[in-house]
Motif scaffolding. Structure first.
Motif: not given
Length: 62
Positions: A49-53, A58-59, A22-24, A15-18
């Motif tokens: 905005l992208t940094s926040f998202l 990844l939280d 998404w972040v990439k 799930s973390y790799r997925v």
């Protein structure tokens, strides 16, 4: 195999790799927009905005 005592054990999960994928893709899309519209206020706003998202996705609490 990851060690059970590793403090970064969640980084090995599927799930973390997925989420990381998404972040990439989010950063690639945002970078393309920044290249298309090279206006300083737009680039700064989109970068923030992208940094926040990215941090929200990844939280580890979710």
């Amino acid at each position: 195999m990851p060690d059970e005592n590793d403090s970064h054990l969640r980084r090995y999960s599927r799930s973390y790799r997925v989420k990381r994928n998404w972040v990439k893709n989010l950063w690639i899309g945002a970078s393309l927009l920044m290249i298309c519209f090279p206006l300083l206020p737009f680039v700064l706003g989109l970068g923030l905005l992208t940094s926040f998202l990215s941090f929200a996705i990844l939280d580890e609490t979710a």
